[in-house]
Design a protein around this motif. Structure first.
Motif, PDB file in Angstrom:
ATOM      1  N   LEU A 191       0.829  -1.203   0.000  1.00 39.87           N
ATOM      2  CA  LEU A 191       0.000   0.000   0.000  1.00 39.87           C
ATOM      3  C   LEU A 191       0.866   1.257   0.000  1.00 39.87           C
ATOM      4  O   LEU A 191       0.550   2.247  -0.664  1.00 39.87           O
ATOM      5  CB  LEU A 191      -0.922  -0.007   1.218  1.00 39.87           C
ATOM      6  CG  LEU A 191      -1.996  -1.104   1.234  1.00 39.87           C
ATOM      7  CD1 LEU A 191      -2.694  -1.152   2.587  1.00 39.87           C
ATOM      8  CD2 LEU A 191      -3.006  -0.886   0.117  1.00 39.87           C
ATOM      9  N   MET A 192       1.966   1.208   0.736  1.00 38.96           N
ATOM     10  CA  MET A 192       2.873   2.351   0.781  1.00 38.96           C
ATOM     11  C   MET A 192       3.472   2.623  -0.598  1.00 38.96           C
ATOM     12  O   MET A 192       3.615   3.782  -1.014  1.00 38.96           O
ATOM     13  CB  MET A 192       3.979   2.083   1.797  1.00 38.96           C
ATOM     14  CG  MET A 192       4.817   3.296   2.133  1.00 38.96           C
ATOM     15  SD  MET A 192       3.905   4.477   3.126  1.00 38.96           S
ATOM     16  CE  MET A 192       4.731   6.006   2.684  1.00 38.96           C
ATOM     17  N   SER A 193       3.810   1.561  -1.310  1.00 39.25           N
ATOM     18  CA  SER A 193       4.383   1.737  -2.650  1.00 39.25           C
ATOM     19  C   SER A 193       3.362   2.332  -3.614  1.00 39.25           C
ATOM     20  O   SER A 193       3.710   3.129  -4.496  1.00 39.25           O
ATOM     21  CB  SER A 193       4.906   0.400  -3.182  1.00 39.25           C
ATOM     22  OG  SER A 193       3.857  -0.515  -3.421  1.00 39.25           O
ATOM     23  N   LEU A 194       2.092   1.980  -3.434  1.00 45.37           N
ATOM     24  CA  LEU A 194       1.048   2.577  -4.266  1.00 45.37           C
ATOM     25  C   LEU A 194       0.947   4.078  -3.995  1.00 45.37           C
ATOM     26  O   LEU A 194       0.827   4.882  -4.932  1.00 45.37           O
ATOM     27  CB  LEU A 194      -0.295   1.909  -3.975  1.00 45.37           C
ATOM     28  CG  LEU A 194      -0.486   0.466  -4.455  1.00 45.37           C
ATOM     29  CD1 LEU A 194      -1.827  -0.074  -3.979  1.00 45.37           C
ATOM     30  CD2 LEU A 194      -0.376   0.379  -5.976  1.00 45.37           C
ATOM     31  N   ASN A 204       3.305   6.046  -2.829  1.00 46.22           N
ATOM     32  CA  ASN A 204       4.501   6.727  -3.331  1.00 46.22           C
ATOM     33  C   ASN A 204       4.513   6.832  -4.850  1.00 46.22           C
ATOM     34  O   ASN A 204       5.150   7.724  -5.406  1.00 46.22           O
ATOM     35  CB  ASN A 204       5.750   5.998  -2.841  1.00 46.22           C
ATOM     36  CG  ASN A 204       5.979   6.198  -1.356  1.00 46.22           C
ATOM     37  OD1 ASN A 204       5.538   7.190  -0.781  1.00 46.22           O
ATOM     38  ND2 ASN A 204       6.652   5.266  -0.729  1.00 46.22           N
ATOM     39  N   ALA A 205       3.818   5.891  -5.512  1.00 44.26           N
ATOM     40  CA  ALA A 205       3.729   5.969  -6.968  1.00 44.26           C
ATOM     41  C   ALA A 205       2.883   7.169  -7.399  1.00 44.26           C
ATOM     42  O   ALA A 205       3.094   7.732  -8.473  1.00 44.26           O
ATOM     43  CB  ALA A 205       3.136   4.679  -7.526  1.00 44.26           C
ATOM     44  N   ILE A 206       1.941   7.551  -6.557  1.00 43.46           N
ATOM     45  CA  ILE A 206       1.119   8.729  -6.829  1.00 43.46           C
ATOM     46  C   ILE A 206       1.832  10.010  -6.411  1.00 43.46           C
ATOM     47  O   ILE A 206       1.862  11.003  -7.133  1.00 43.46           O
ATOM     48  CB  ILE A 206      -0.232   8.628  -6.092  1.00 43.46           C
ATOM     49  CG1 ILE A 206      -1.054   7.448  -6.624  1.00 43.46           C
ATOM     50  CG2 ILE A 206      -1.026   9.932  -6.198  1.00 43.46           C
ATOM     51  CD1 ILE A 206      -1.551   7.618  -8.035  1.00 43.46           C
ATOM     52  N   ASP A 207       2.419   9.966  -5.201  1.00 39.30           N
ATOM     53  CA  ASP A 207       3.061  11.148  -4.638  1.00 39.30           C
ATOM     54  C   ASP A 207       4.164  10.692  -3.689  1.00 39.30           C
ATOM     55  O   ASP A 207       3.905   9.915  -2.768  1.00 39.30           O
ATOM     56  CB  ASP A 207       2.032  11.997  -3.892  1.00 39.30           C
ATOM     57  CG  ASP A 207       2.587  13.329  -3.398  1.00 39.30           C
ATOM     58  OD1 ASP A 207       3.823  13.499  -3.408  1.00 39.30           O
ATOM     59  OD2 ASP A 207       1.781  14.194  -3.003  1.00 39.30           O
ATOM     60  N   GLU A 208       5.384  11.149  -3.912  1.00 44.83           N
ATOM     61  CA  GLU A 208       6.493  10.745  -3.050  1.00 44.83           C
ATOM     62  C   GLU A 208       6.317  11.232  -1.625  1.00 44.83           C
ATOM     63  O   GLU A 208       6.890  10.676  -0.688  1.00 44.83           O
ATOM     64  CB  GLU A 208       7.820  11.264  -3.624  1.00 44.83           C
ATOM     65  CG  GLU A 208       8.228  10.581  -4.920  1.00 44.83           C
ATOM     66  CD  GLU A 208       9.583  11.046  -5.401  1.00 44.83           C
ATOM     67  OE1 GLU A 208      10.194  11.927  -4.749  1.00 44.83           O
ATOM     68  OE2 GLU A 208      10.033  10.545  -6.448  1.00 44.83           O
ATOM     69  N   GLN A 209       5.534  12.285  -1.451  1.00 44.89           N
ATOM     70  CA  GLN A 209       5.201  12.778  -0.120  1.00 44.89           C
ATOM     71  C   GLN A 209       3.681  12.913  -0.007  1.00 44.89           C
ATOM     72  O   GLN A 209       3.128  14.008  -0.053  1.00 44.89           O
ATOM     73  CB  GLN A 209       5.887  14.123   0.148  1.00 44.89           C
ATOM     74  CG  GLN A 209       7.404  14.026   0.227  1.00 44.89           C
ATOM     75  CD  GLN A 209       8.040  15.340   0.597  1.00 44.89           C
ATOM     76  OE1 GLN A 209       7.659  16.393   0.106  1.00 44.89           O
ATOM     77  NE2 GLN A 209       9.026  15.278   1.477  1.00 44.89           N
ATOM     78  N   PRO A 210       3.003  11.783   0.136  1.00 45.39           N
ATOM     79  CA  PRO A 210       1.542  11.799   0.133  1.00 45.39           C
ATOM     80  C   PRO A 210       0.966  12.514   1.353  1.00 45.39           C
ATOM     81  O   PRO A 210       1.614  12.615   2.401  1.00 45.39           O
ATOM     82  CB  PRO A 210       1.175  10.313   0.150  1.00 45.39           C
ATOM     83  CG  PRO A 210       2.357   9.629   0.758  1.00 45.39           C
ATOM     84  CD  PRO A 210       3.546  10.422   0.305  1.00 45.39           C
TER      85      PRO A 210
END
Length: 406
Positions: free
Chosen positions: A50-53, A55-61
């Motif tokens: 889930l974390m990788s998802l 970060n794929a959207i935003d490196e700093q979600p």
């Protein structure tokens, strides 16, 4: 009839087969006449996925949205376990944190538990249900979902156990207890049958990954006995409570290692009463926790400040330190990564002298350079190169004769 809280980590519920096995373990405990509350982590690897998802959207979600995402992992595991128990003819109900009124502050990604309304849990137990609760998550006063940080399911379990006055909080993981050191580093490590809260808290905050430090602190503050057990093998595990074992032969109970350390050095600071305070205030504002701290004064009155932080906070700590130093006209700020904190821990240090001397002499004999040293009542910790972690741990484990602990 006693109430038992059992917490199962991600590896314990890492597959459907493991969930089925956990269901059998819970049924066996239920068969002994206990009321059972189960706290689960997400399935192994799910939080990272889930974390990788994110970060794929935003490196700093967004921290709030990240908590919304990460909290979904536990919902999957608790519902699957409830299905497994129901299939076996047992009444079970899965509940999210907001359904049991687990209230936290609003520090997204590392919230702290403030209160639990145990009404729903007690009601379900009275109806004969096995209650299965999602760990790692809570809800703030505005109804936002929060998460408790890595390992937060341990804290969830302890808090729930405290709220219902459970007999014991059992933490099931992939190891069968608390060892004198990590068996993967030193195969001569021995399992403790019992250890005190203070020792376990120091171990948890010094690299021992069996329990999250906040869960041990919570248990100690509320006098909730813990037991670390393996979900893969039978055994009595390690009991953790206020009782202290006095072992005259072993002033040290454990050697731990935490290889996620970084060091900041600020040297040749002109005498100034406000500089240290300014640095510490800036780090506090950024929610950066300092681990080891040393301030030295030279013969000319100049100061040197050394402090360690978790490596995830290294870049921000270095930038903040440089900014403060520049404001005071200093430019000697040095950062160092790839360090490990090696600690010797034991209640026996209270009545034994010479532990620090033995530790330092042992490392000196091995030509292991100590970057920083810290001494407390029941812990001596040093920072050394990450490359020397295994050598440091095995030598100290041997010199303190920990392979002979019963």
């Amino acid at each position: 009839m006693a109430t038992i809280v059992q917490k199962f980590g991600g590896t314990s519920v890492g597959s459907l087969e493991r969930i089925e096995a956990v269901a059998e373990q819970i049924i066996a405990t239920k068969g002994q006449g206990h009321d059972i509350i189960v706290v689960l982590s997400a399935m192994s690897g799910e939080t990272n996925r889930l974390m990788s998802l994110a970060n794929a959207i935003d490196e700093q979600p967004s921290p709030r949205e990240l908590d919304m995402l990460l909290s979904s992992g536990e919902q999957v595991s608790i519902s699957l376990l409830a299905m497994a128990l129901i299939k076996r003819g047992h009444s079970a109900v899965s509940l999210l944190a907001h359904q049991i009124g687990l209230k936290t502050n609003n520090r997204f990604n590392k919230a702290r538990i403030q209160d639990i309304d145990n009404y729903r849990i007690i009601k379900e137990l009275q109806q004969g249900h096995i209650v299965i609760v999602a760990g790692f998550q809570g809800v703030d006063e505005e109804g936002n979902i929060t998460t408790l940080g890595r390992g937060g399911s341990d804290t969830s379990a302890v808090a729930i156990a405290t709220s219902v006055n459970a007999k014991e909080c059992q933490i099931y993981t992939d190891v069968d207890g608390v060892y004198t050191t990590d068996p993967r580093i030193d195969e001569s490590a021995k399992k403790h049958s019992h250890i005190g809260f203070d020792e376990m808290l120091e171990m948890a905050s010094s690299g021992a990954k069996v329990l999250q430090s906040r869960s041990v602190e919570f248990a100690r503050n509320h006098n909730m006995p813990l037991r670390v057990l393996s979900s893969f093998s039978k055994g009595t595990g390690t009991r953790i409570d206020f009782e202290q074992q006095k072992d005259k032969k072993h002033p040290v109970s454990a050697i731990t290692a935490d290889n996620n350390q970084a060091l900041i050095k600020i040297e040749k600071i002109k005498p100034n009463n406000h500089f240290s305070v300014a640095i510490l205030n800036e780090l506090a504002k950024a929610d950066i926790e300092i681990d080891m701290l040393s301030q030295l004064a030279g013969s000319d009155g100049a100061l040197s400040i050394y402090f360690s932080v978790n490596e995830v906070d290294y870049q921000q700590s270095l930038a903040l330190s440089m900014a403060v130093a520049n404001n005071y006209g200093h430019d000697s700020v040095i950062g160092q990564q790839d360090l490990v904190k090696v600690s010797a821990i034991g209640n026996g240090m209270k009545s034994h002298s010479g532990v620090a001397a033995t530790l330092v002499q042992t490392l000196n004999n091995e030509n292991i350079k100590i970057e920083l040293i810290y001494a407390a009542e029941i812990k001596i910790a040093v920072l050394v190169s990450n490359k020397l972690m295994e050598q440091s741990v095995t030598k100290l484990h041997k010199i303190f004769n920990l392979n002979s602990i019963n």
